[in-house]
Design a protein around this motif. Structure first.
Motif, mmCIF file in Angstrom:
data_model
loop_
_atom_site.group_PDB
_atom_site.id
_atom_site.type_symbol
_atom_site.label_atom_id
_atom_site.label_comp_id
_atom_site.label_asym_id
_atom_site.label_seq_id
_atom_site.Cartn_x
_atom_site.Cartn_y
_atom_site.Cartn_z
ATOM 1 N N PHE A 180 0.819 -1.210 0.000
ATOM 2 C CA PHE A 180 0.000 0.000 0.000
ATOM 3 C C PHE A 180 0.853 1.261 0.000
ATOM 4 C CE2 PHE A 180 -3.562 -2.738 1.379
ATOM 5 C CZ PHE A 180 -4.480 -2.316 0.439
ATOM 6 N N SER A 181 2.005 1.220 0.651
ATOM 7 C CA SER A 181 2.911 2.364 0.630
ATOM 8 C C SER A 181 3.437 2.598 -0.786
ATOM 9 C CB SER A 181 4.073 2.121 1.595
ATOM 10 O OG SER A 181 4.954 3.204 1.571
ATOM 11 N N ALA A 182 3.825 1.530 -1.458
ATOM 12 C CA ALA A 182 4.296 1.657 -2.842
ATOM 13 C C ALA A 182 3.179 2.161 -3.748
ATOM 14 C CB ALA A 182 4.824 0.315 -3.343
ATOM 15 N N LEU A 183 1.965 1.652 -3.551
ATOM 16 C CA LEU A 183 0.827 2.098 -4.359
ATOM 17 C C LEU A 183 0.548 3.579 -4.138
ATOM 18 C CD1 LEU A 183 -1.472 1.272 -6.270
ATOM 19 C CD2 LEU A 183 -2.825 0.700 -4.256
ATOM 20 N N LYS A 184 0.664 4.017 -2.888
ATOM 21 C CA LYS A 184 0.451 5.438 -2.579
ATOM 22 C C LYS A 184 1.458 6.305 -3.328
ATOM 23 C CE LYS A 184 2.203 7.081 1.086
ATOM 24 N NZ LYS A 184 2.606 7.372 2.468
ATOM 25 N N TRP A 185 2.728 5.914 -3.311
ATOM 26 C CA TRP A 185 3.744 6.715 -3.985
ATOM 27 C C TRP A 185 3.578 6.681 -5.497
ATOM 28 C CZ3 TRP A 185 5.985 10.493 -1.826
ATOM 29 C CH2 TRP A 185 6.247 10.472 -0.466
ATOM 30 N N ILE A 186 3.161 5.537 -6.033
ATOM 31 C CA ILE A 186 2.904 5.460 -7.477
ATOM 32 C C ILE A 186 1.770 6.408 -7.859
ATOM 33 C CG2 ILE A 186 1.990 3.942 -9.276
ATOM 34 C CD1 ILE A 186 3.595 1.669 -7.927
ATOM 35 N N LEU A 187 0.724 6.456 -7.049
ATOM 36 C CA LEU A 187 -0.392 7.360 -7.338
ATOM 37 C C LEU A 187 0.027 8.823 -7.221
ATOM 38 C CD1 LEU A 187 -3.334 5.520 -5.567
ATOM 39 C CD2 LEU A 187 -2.979 5.795 -8.017
ATOM 40 N N ILE A 188 0.853 9.149 -6.223
ATOM 41 C CA ILE A 188 1.321 10.527 -6.057
ATOM 42 C C ILE A 188 2.179 10.937 -7.247
ATOM 43 C CG2 ILE A 188 2.867 11.993 -4.688
ATOM 44 C CD1 ILE A 188 1.816 10.475 -2.205
ATOM 45 N N ILE A 189 3.112 10.079 -7.644
ATOM 46 C CA ILE A 189 3.987 10.395 -8.785
ATOM 47 C C ILE A 189 3.170 10.496 -10.068
ATOM 48 C CG2 ILE A 189 5.859 9.477 -10.214
ATOM 49 C CD1 ILE A 189 7.032 8.336 -7.579
ATOM 50 N N GLY A 190 2.176 9.625 -10.234
ATOM 51 C CA GLY A 190 1.311 9.689 -11.410
ATOM 52 C C GLY A 190 0.504 10.975 -11.456
ATOM 53 N N ALA A 191 -0.006 11.400 -10.304
ATOM 54 C CA ALA A 191 -0.778 12.646 -10.254
ATOM 55 C C ALA A 191 0.109 13.840 -10.583
ATOM 56 C CB ALA A 191 -1.408 12.818 -8.875
ATOM 57 N N ILE A 192 1.339 13.852 -10.086
ATOM 58 C CA ILE A 192 2.265 14.938 -10.396
ATOM 59 C C ILE A 192 2.591 14.940 -11.889
ATOM 60 C CG2 ILE A 192 4.632 15.751 -10.053
ATOM 61 C CD1 ILE A 192 4.361 14.779 -7.134
ATOM 62 N N GLY A 193 2.837 13.750 -12.448
ATOM 63 C CA GLY A 193 3.116 13.659 -13.882
ATOM 64 C C GLY A 193 1.947 14.127 -14.720
ATOM 65 N N LEU A 194 0.730 13.763 -14.328
ATOM 66 C CA LEU A 194 -0.460 14.209 -15.051
ATOM 67 C C LEU A 194 -0.611 15.727 -14.971
ATOM 68 C CD1 LEU A 194 -3.028 13.382 -16.599
ATOM 69 C CD2 LEU A 194 -4.170 13.211 -14.386
ATOM 70 N N GLY A 195 -0.362 16.287 -13.784
ATOM 71 C CA GLY A 195 -0.438 17.743 -13.630
ATOM 72 C C GLY A 195 0.580 18.456 -14.495
ATOM 73 N N VAL A 196 1.806 17.947 -14.518
ATOM 74 C CA VAL A 196 2.844 18.563 -15.347
ATOM 75 C C VAL A 196 2.477 18.468 -16.820
ATOM 76 C CG1 VAL A 196 5.243 18.303 -16.102
ATOM 77 C CG2 VAL A 196 4.685 18.245 -13.671
ATOM 78 N N THR A 197 1.943 17.321 -17.236
ATOM 79 C CA THR A 197 1.534 17.145 -18.630
ATOM 80 C C THR A 197 0.445 18.141 -19.013
ATOM 81 O OG1 THR A 197 2.070 14.798 -18.501
ATOM 82 C CG2 THR A 197 0.636 15.485 -20.295
ATOM 83 N N LEU A 198 -0.545 18.298 -18.144
ATOM 84 C CA LEU A 198 -1.621 19.246 -18.437
ATOM 85 C C LEU A 198 -1.103 20.676 -18.498
ATOM 86 C CD1 LEU A 198 -4.503 17.784 -16.241
ATOM 87 C CD2 LEU A 198 -4.299 17.723 -18.729
ATOM 88 N N ILE A 199 -0.194 21.033 -17.592
ATOM 89 C CA ILE A 199 0.360 22.390 -17.598
ATOM 90 C C ILE A 199 1.154 22.634 -18.878
ATOM 91 C CG2 ILE A 199 2.067 23.873 -16.468
ATOM 92 C CD1 ILE A 199 1.103 22.659 -13.794
ATOM 93 N N VAL A 200 1.964 21.664 -19.284
ATOM 94 C CA VAL A 200 2.760 21.817 -20.503
ATOM 95 C C VAL A 200 1.872 21.920 -21.727
ATOM 96 C CG1 VAL A 200 4.394 20.620 -22.006
ATOM 97 C CG2 VAL A 200 4.825 20.727 -19.544
#
Length: 54
Positions: A26-46
């Motif tokens: 669950f800790s790994a899943l949490k970090w994967i979701l956080i990194i994915g959300a950051i990547g999605l945000g950066v993609t949308l901003i770009v």
């Protein structure tokens, strides 16, 4: 009596190990979701920044 105590001890150790493994998953899943959300945000901003230039 000794065999029952050994089985009980093995069950307790097994539960601790399962709890640790589930916690790590669950800790790994949490970090994967956080990194994915950051990547999605950066993609949308770009994409939005690129579309405003044209």
């Amino acid at each position: 009596m000794g065999r029952i105590l050994l089985i009980a001890a093995l069950v307790v150790v097994g539960l601790f190990l399962i709890g640790s493994i589930v916690g790590l998953v669950f800790s790994a899943l949490k970090w994967i979701l956080i990194i994915g959300a950051i990547g999605l945000g950066v993609t949308l901003i770009v994409k939005n920044a690129g579309s405003h230039r044209h």
